[in-house]
Write an enzyme that holds these catalytic residues in place. Structure first.
Site, PDB file in Angstrom:
ATOM      1  N   GLU A 344       0.869  -1.180   0.000  1.00  0.00           N
ATOM      2  CA  GLU A 344       0.000   0.000   0.000  1.00  0.00           C
ATOM      3  C   GLU A 344       0.909   1.234   0.000  1.00  0.00           C
ATOM      4  O   GLU A 344       1.235   1.756  -1.035  1.00  0.00           O
ATOM      5  CB  GLU A 344      -0.943  -0.038   1.212  1.00  0.00           C
ATOM      6  CG  GLU A 344      -2.140   0.854   0.996  1.00  0.00           C
ATOM      7  CD  GLU A 344      -3.395   0.375   1.733  1.00  0.00           C
ATOM      8  OE1 GLU A 344      -4.406   1.056   1.601  1.00  0.00           O
ATOM      9  OE2 GLU A 344      -3.372  -0.657   2.413  1.00  0.00           O
ATOM     10  N   GLU A 611      -2.096   0.259  13.521  1.00  0.00           N
ATOM     11  CA  GLU A 611      -3.272   0.601  12.716  1.00  0.00           C
ATOM     12  C   GLU A 611      -4.569   0.326  13.490  1.00  0.00           C
ATOM     13  O   GLU A 611      -5.504   1.108  13.444  1.00  0.00           O
ATOM     14  CB  GLU A 611      -3.254  -0.237  11.430  1.00  0.00           C
ATOM     15  CG  GLU A 611      -4.412   0.039  10.501  1.00  0.00           C
ATOM     16  CD  GLU A 611      -4.262  -0.675   9.169  1.00  0.00           C
ATOM     17  OE1 GLU A 611      -3.490  -1.655   9.103  1.00  0.00           O
ATOM     18  OE2 GLU A 611      -4.913  -0.251   8.192  1.00  0.00           O
TER      19      GLU A 611
HETATM   20  C1  BGC Z   1      -5.314   2.400   4.724  1.00  0.00           C
HETATM   21  C2  BGC Z   1      -5.867   3.437   5.643  1.00  0.00           C
HETATM   22  C3  BGC Z   1      -6.797   4.252   4.820  1.00  0.00           C
HETATM   23  C4  BGC Z   1      -7.922   3.317   4.497  1.00  0.00           C
HETATM   24  C5  BGC Z   1      -9.121   3.894   3.871  1.00  0.00           C
HETATM   25  C6  BGC Z   1      -6.433   1.509   4.363  1.00  0.00           C
HETATM   26  O1  BGC Z   1      -6.087   0.432   3.613  1.00  0.00           O
HETATM   27  O2  BGC Z   1      -4.233   1.749   5.232  1.00  0.00           O
HETATM   28  O3  BGC Z   1      -5.076   3.991   6.544  1.00  0.00           O
HETATM   29  O4  BGC Z   1      -7.160   5.469   5.321  1.00  0.00           O
HETATM   30  O5  BGC Z   1      -7.478   2.209   3.779  1.00  0.00           O
HETATM   31  O6  BGC Z   1     -10.089   3.757   4.740  1.00  0.00           O
END
Ligand code: BGC
Length: 728
Positions: A344, A611
């Site tokens: 990501e 997270e």
């Molecule tokens: C990310 C988040 C992001 C989200 C969207 C995720 O996969 O890691 O931090 O804001 O997607 O809701």
């Protein structure tokens, strides 16, 4: 920029999607040289050598921008590196441009029409006799495959020190839009700390693992000899699993490997075109004796200057603060990312906006945001939507999510508060208006109800495990955010001398609609009530009876005994409590060590912010293998409460950049002392307090040329520059 716009773009006739392409050119300096400067940029990431020596210390140049519209050029002074006979050699790897993001068929270079990497450069030689010569990239440059025989930001790299491409070819010059070129706008990415390896661990599975003691972003520099012909592999991971084995499932599709083709000679290696998020590495095919001194973790991030410091009598809170700082280092790598390790690592707008206030206390992030916000404006669609990630690789045109897209208002406004950057406000005004108008067009009777939203992402109200976006009603969040963002727009317009009355009327209508739909007698209606709902109604000043809504919020927290908020509620929860007299409840939350809480992760040994509230559980198991980053700064937004409410250092929007400071610390009997400072554009601002024998001694430092309002339990004081002491 001087001459680069007259150079030609060049690319390689050798097609290789994940390779280093080396472009080189030999030239002579025949006359007395006064100065030599190299301007360079690439579609991809590049490193420059002149006569075998690395030019500059910029890592992953030219960084990541909306490449189809904006590409940064760096100018290097190379005067001292030139001799009579010279070779300039520029290695280009795919970097962000070539990386295919999981879940999308696109890479950051998707829109460019240039399939592989490409380079453009101009080397200007100024001679003592007043003449100049420019060596441009063109079809005369030589192209070879480089020693990074594979490189990819997610998967990592393979380095073969003996690889020589025996078939040099001529570069292909091709037309590409030179209007995208601009002088570097952001901070350079450079190497920072060098962390020695701490411990060699042989895991229950028999793996050889090295612990660097800190979850970080960067890469490992290692010394290796190995057996000729064998490929040694370094795997990167953030945590060990419940049994103490190496764990990397949360990196998902990102292989994150550093591979080295051994030739039996000793080498020291680190990557030119890659970075990783890790605390642990696992060695595979490592025939050398494993010695700690052969491994160093090099921390890599944007060259932002540290400005803020915070310390208090609680070691646990100090560790939490440490984790926030490392979360920022790890995720401020050219763009503000969600996480630095898995497949990501994107410029998620929501994460950036919730953390920006804390970020601007910790580090000077003005220049960092000037660039990213220029990309955000460049990526905004004509009808006002802001993509979820900047630079945009998802290409979702039709929708903006509340709390994510609001980065367009919140981030420039924070730059104004922290650095008094009014120019940025003026530059952002059209994009703010455009976004607010998109919301108005997506609303019915003042309720923003026609877009899809991420909601209070990862909150604990969601009863469905794995459903990250349910919980607080999404129209409620969206309408609250509209009210917040349009308030910023109104302030921004007034600052620029514009009449905002139309926006004010619409905002007011929305405030009334919010109260009618979601509230009753100053409280959030039972069918909509959550901690996040009450937090937003209080913190954004929407409720017509803030005291009552804050009381409701306090009840919600004290009744369940812990927070339940996600990405949207968490950044404001403690503010909403302390601002309204519930200081003890706020401290209860910040000092709680059981799940769910900020200190739970600290107790579990976190060295960065997680997270999820339960990324790692008490028993060492993970909440999930999917979407489980251990370096995600969003919940680290709480640091802005530590500076702003524990230490009580606040910027004043009427006189920003701390020209006027508001000192309003909130104490708690469980904390004996707090010390914080912020190196502002107007000097060093400090706040300290210490409680002893029932009395609290406060010391505030106001820099030369600044003023402050001190608000303490017993009174309010207007003060000028100097050190001010109070005992209450
Ligand atoms: C990310 C988040 C992001 C989200 C969207 C995720 O996969 O890691 O931090 O804001 O997607 O809701």
């Amino acid at each position: 920029m001087k001459n680069i716009t007259n150079a030609q773009w060049i690319k390689s006739p050798k097609l290789c999607k994940e390779c280093e392409i080396r472009y080189s050119k030999s030239f002579e300096v025949k006359k007395d040289l006064v100065s030599a400067s190299l301007e360079a940029t690439a579609l991809g990431v590049y490193v420059v050598d002149i006569n075998g020596e690395r030019v500059g210390d910029y890592v992953l140049a030219p960084g990541w921008t909306a490449y189809q519209k904006r590409l940064q050029v760096e100018t290097y002074d190379v005067t001292a590196m030139l001799k009579e006979n010279n070779t300039v050699s520029i290695g280009v790897g795919p970097g962000w441009k070539g990386r295919y993001f999981t879940g999308t068929e696109r890479c950051a270079g998707y829109f460019l029409g240039v399939r592989e990497t490409a380079l453009i450069a101009a080397l200007t030689l100024d001679y003592a006799d007043g003449t100049s010569e420019v060596i441009y990239t063109d079809g005369s440059w030589t192209v070879q495959l480089g020693k990074f025989v594979s490189t990819d930001l997610y998967n990592g790299y393979t380095y073969d020190p003996n690889f020589v491409d025996e078939e040099p070819m001529k570069a292909i010059a091709f037309p590409h839009n030179n209007k995208i070129l601009l002088d570097r706008q952001g901070e350079r990415v450079v190497e920072h700390e060098r962390l020695p390896a701490k411990e060699i661990i042989i895991t229950p599975k028999g793996e050889t693992v090295i612990d660097f003691g800190q979850n970080l972003t960067g890469y490992v520099e290692f010394r290796i000899k190995g057996n000729k012909g064998e490929t040694a592999v370094i795997h990167h991971g953030e945590v060990l699993d419940a049994e103490g084995n190496f764990y990397r499932d949360n990196l998902r599709a990102a292989k994150a490997q550093a591979c080295f083709v051994c030739d039996g000679e000793e080498h020291v290696c680190k990557p030119d075109f890659d970075f990783f998020g890790f605390r642990y590495i696992k060695l595979e095919n490592w025939s050398d004796e494993v010695k700690l001194e052969n491994f160093t973790a090099i921390v890599v991030h944007s060259d932002i200057k540290r400005t803020g410091h915070f310390e208090c009598s609680s070691e646990m809170l100090n560790k939490l603060y440490h984790n926030v700082i490392w979360g920022q280092k790890g995720n401020y790598l050219d763009v503000p990312t969600d996480c630095p390790q898995r497949d990501e690592r994107l410029g998620w707008t929501g994460d950036a906006q919730v953390f920006v206030k804390a970020a601007a206390y910790n580090f000077d992030v003005e220049r960092f945001f000037l660039k990213w916000l220029a990309d955000l404006r460049a990526e905004q669609r004509p009808w006002g939507t802001i993509p979820h990630v900047i630079p945009d690789i998802f290409d979702v045109d039709e929708n903006s999510s509340a709390a994510w897209a609001d980065a367009v208002t919140v981030c420039p406004w924070q730059m104004y508060l922290s650095y008094a950057n009014k120019d940025l406000i003026a530059e952002s005004l059209d994009s703010m208006k455009n976004y607010i108008e998109y919301i108005e067009n997506s609303s019915v009777d003042g309720i923003w109800c026609k877009s899809w939203h991420f909601g209070d992402w990862l909150n604990l109200d969601a009863s469905d495990v794995g459903k990250c976006d349910v919980g607080t009603n999404k129209d409620l969040i969206a309408t609250a955010y509209y009210i917040y963002s349009s308030e910023i727009l109104i302030k921004a317009m007034e600052l620029c001398g514009e009449d905002a009355s139309e926006y004010k009327t619409k905002r007011e209508a929305s405030v009334v609609a919010f109260r009618n739909k979601f509230m009753e007698n100053g409280r959030i209606k039972p069918e909509y009530v959550t901690q996040t709902a009450a937090t937003l109604a209080v913190h954004f000043g929407i409720s017509d009876n803030i005291d009552e809504t804050a009381k409701q919020l306090n009840e919600l927290v004290t009744e369940c005994g812990h927070l339940k908020t996600g990405f949207v509620g968490t950044p404001y929860l403690l503010h909403a409590l302390t601002d309204n007299g519930y200081v003890k409840t706020a401290y209860d939350l910040i000092l709680r060590e059981e799940y769910p809480s900020w200190l739970f992760s600290v107790r579990m040994g976190a060295t960065t912010i997680w997270e999820h509230w339960d990324s790692l559980r008490e028993d060492g198991t993970m909440w999930s293998t999917d979407m489980n980053s251990f370096n995600h700064y969003a919940y680290g937004a709480v640091a802005d409460w530590m500076y702003g409410d524990m230490a009580g250092i606040k910027a004043d929007e009427k006189n920003p950049a701390y020209k006027h400071i508001i000192f309003r610390p909130y104490t708690d009997s469980r904390i004996d002392w707090v010390k914080a400072s912020v190196e502002t554009r107007n000097g060093l601002v400090k706040s300290e307090w210490k409680t002893e024998n029932g009395k609290t001694a406060y010391t505030f430092t106001v820099p030369e040329g600044c003023t402050a309002t001190v608000i303490l339990p017993g009174g309010e004081y207007e003060v000028g520059a100097g050190v001010h002491n109070y005992i209450v």
